[in-house]
Motif scaffolding. Structure first.
Motif, PDB file in Angstrom:
ATOM      1  N   THR A  28      83.346 -33.952 -70.422  1.00  0.00           N
ATOM      2  CA  THR A  28      83.771 -34.986 -69.483  1.00  0.00           C
ATOM      3  C   THR A  28      83.127 -34.759 -68.121  1.00  0.00           C
ATOM      4  O   THR A  28      83.194 -33.656 -67.566  1.00  0.00           O
ATOM      5  CB  THR A  28      85.310 -34.965 -69.322  1.00  0.00           C
ATOM      6  N   MET A  29      82.519 -35.787 -67.584  1.00  0.00           N
ATOM      7  CA  MET A  29      81.759 -35.675 -66.343  1.00  0.00           C
ATOM      8  C   MET A  29      82.615 -35.258 -65.155  1.00  0.00           C
ATOM      9  O   MET A  29      82.200 -34.454 -64.330  1.00  0.00           O
ATOM     10  CB  MET A  29      81.070 -37.017 -66.024  1.00  0.00           C
ATOM     11  N   PHE A  30      83.842 -35.811 -65.050  1.00  0.00           N
ATOM     12  CA  PHE A  30      84.618 -35.602 -63.836  1.00  0.00           C
ATOM     13  C   PHE A  30      85.653 -34.485 -63.957  1.00  0.00           C
ATOM     14  O   PHE A  30      86.521 -34.341 -63.108  1.00  0.00           O
ATOM     15  CB  PHE A  30      85.296 -36.905 -63.393  1.00  0.00           C
ATOM     16  N   VAL A  31      85.570 -33.688 -65.028  1.00  0.00           N
ATOM     17  CA  VAL A  31      86.488 -32.561 -65.199  1.00  0.00           C
ATOM     18  C   VAL A  31      85.686 -31.297 -65.482  1.00  0.00           C
ATOM     19  O   VAL A  31      84.741 -31.320 -66.270  1.00  0.00           O
ATOM     20  CB  VAL A  31      87.469 -32.807 -66.362  1.00  0.00           C
ATOM     21  N   THR A  32      86.066 -30.203 -64.841  1.00  0.00           N
ATOM     22  CA  THR A  32      85.434 -28.923 -65.114  1.00  0.00           C
ATOM     23  C   THR A  32      86.510 -27.864 -65.331  1.00  0.00           C
ATOM     24  O   THR A  32      87.591 -27.943 -64.734  1.00  0.00           O
ATOM     25  CB  THR A  32      84.505 -28.501 -63.954  1.00  0.00           C
ATOM     26  N   VAL A  33      86.256 -26.922 -66.217  1.00  0.00           N
ATOM     27  CA  VAL A  33      87.216 -25.854 -66.494  1.00  0.00           C
ATOM     28  C   VAL A  33      87.079 -24.775 -65.422  1.00  0.00           C
ATOM     29  O   VAL A  33      86.038 -24.135 -65.296  1.00  0.00           O
ATOM     30  CB  VAL A  33      86.994 -25.253 -67.893  1.00  0.00           C
ATOM     31  N   ALA A  34      88.164 -24.583 -64.672  1.00  0.00           N
ATOM     32  CA  ALA A  34      88.151 -23.608 -63.582  1.00  0.00           C
ATOM     33  C   ALA A  34      88.454 -22.198 -64.075  1.00  0.00           C
ATOM     34  O   ALA A  34      88.156 -21.217 -63.398  1.00  0.00           O
ATOM     35  CB  ALA A  34      89.167 -24.004 -62.509  1.00  0.00           C
ATOM     36  N   GLY A  35      89.055 -22.100 -65.249  1.00  0.00           N
ATOM     37  CA  GLY A  35      89.392 -20.788 -65.781  1.00  0.00           C
ATOM     38  C   GLY A  35      90.323 -20.898 -66.968  1.00  0.00           C
ATOM     39  O   GLY A  35      90.769 -21.985 -67.343  1.00  0.00           O
TER      40      GLY A  35
END
Length: 210
Positions: A28-35
């Motif tokens: 998903t373009m607008f979501v990133t896994v922070a941890g």
């Protein structure tokens, strides 16, 4: 100028769930896994270090109840948004978690698009609940267990196996004898068509039970 991606901390004690959610979110373009975190204590520390926008929090963790975890996360960062991620849509702890300050709840067999939508909406300030509370008898997990002939107790033991616990450890945790745990586990493997623990876990994950 593009909007920064939403940073999501994924908290679950099942490695397969962590991997599956991470894969879904990475697409998903607008979501990133922070941890990632596998326990409440790890989640609190990870949130302190990574400052996520949203925490996707398993309802049942090995070291702390969900309401306690939520209160600890919000005390540390009142701006953080928390979504309960559960296979137990009718569990009593779900209402307690929402009352403790969770901003949403979704079931673990939710479609990828709906999960991403829930994260986006909660981050924007909405309250989103994609979890059947069981008032109409729609317990998703119970239905899946029934379809494959598994009891709640067999599921509980399988869940402890997924956490890497031995039969003696499971017996202590659930207040059962070692022989009883062994019998339950053998019966569960038979129902899943598995010859050992690894096959049982793989099969349960394939069926969406764990």
């Amino acid at each position: 100028m593009s909007t920064p991606a939403l940073r999501v901390l994924v908290v679950d004690d099942h490695p397969v769930v962590l991997d599956g959610v991470a894969l879904a979110l990475q697409r998903t373009m607008f979501v990133t896994v922070a941890g990632y975190a596998r326990s409440a204590s790890e989640a609190i520390e990870a949130a302190r270090q990574s400052h996520p926008d949203v925490v996707l929090l398993d309802l049942r963790l090995p070291d702390m109840l969900a309401p306690e975890t939520i209160r600890a996360l919000l005390a540390q960062d009142p701006t953080i948004k928390i979504i309960i991620f559960t296979a137990y849509p009718d569990h009593a702890a779900l209402d307690a978690a929402l009352a403790a300050g969770a901003h949403g709840a979704v079931v673990k067999d939710i479609e990828q698009a709906d999960l991403v939508d829930a994260i986006r909406r909660v981050a924007a300030g909405e309250r989103v609940v994609y979890a059947n509370t069981g008032h109409d008898g729609g317990d998703i997990l119970h239905r899946k267990l029934r379809e494959h002939g598994l009891t709640r107790r067999e599921y509980e033991i399988l869940r402890h196996v997924a956490m890497g616990q031995t039969n003696p450890e499971i017996a202590t945790a659930l207040g059962l004898t070692r022989n009883t745990v062994k019998t339950y586990l053998q019966r569960t493997m038979q129902k899943l068509g598995a010859h050992n623990r690894v096959e049982a876990l793989a099969r349960a994950n394939q069926l969406g039970i764990l």
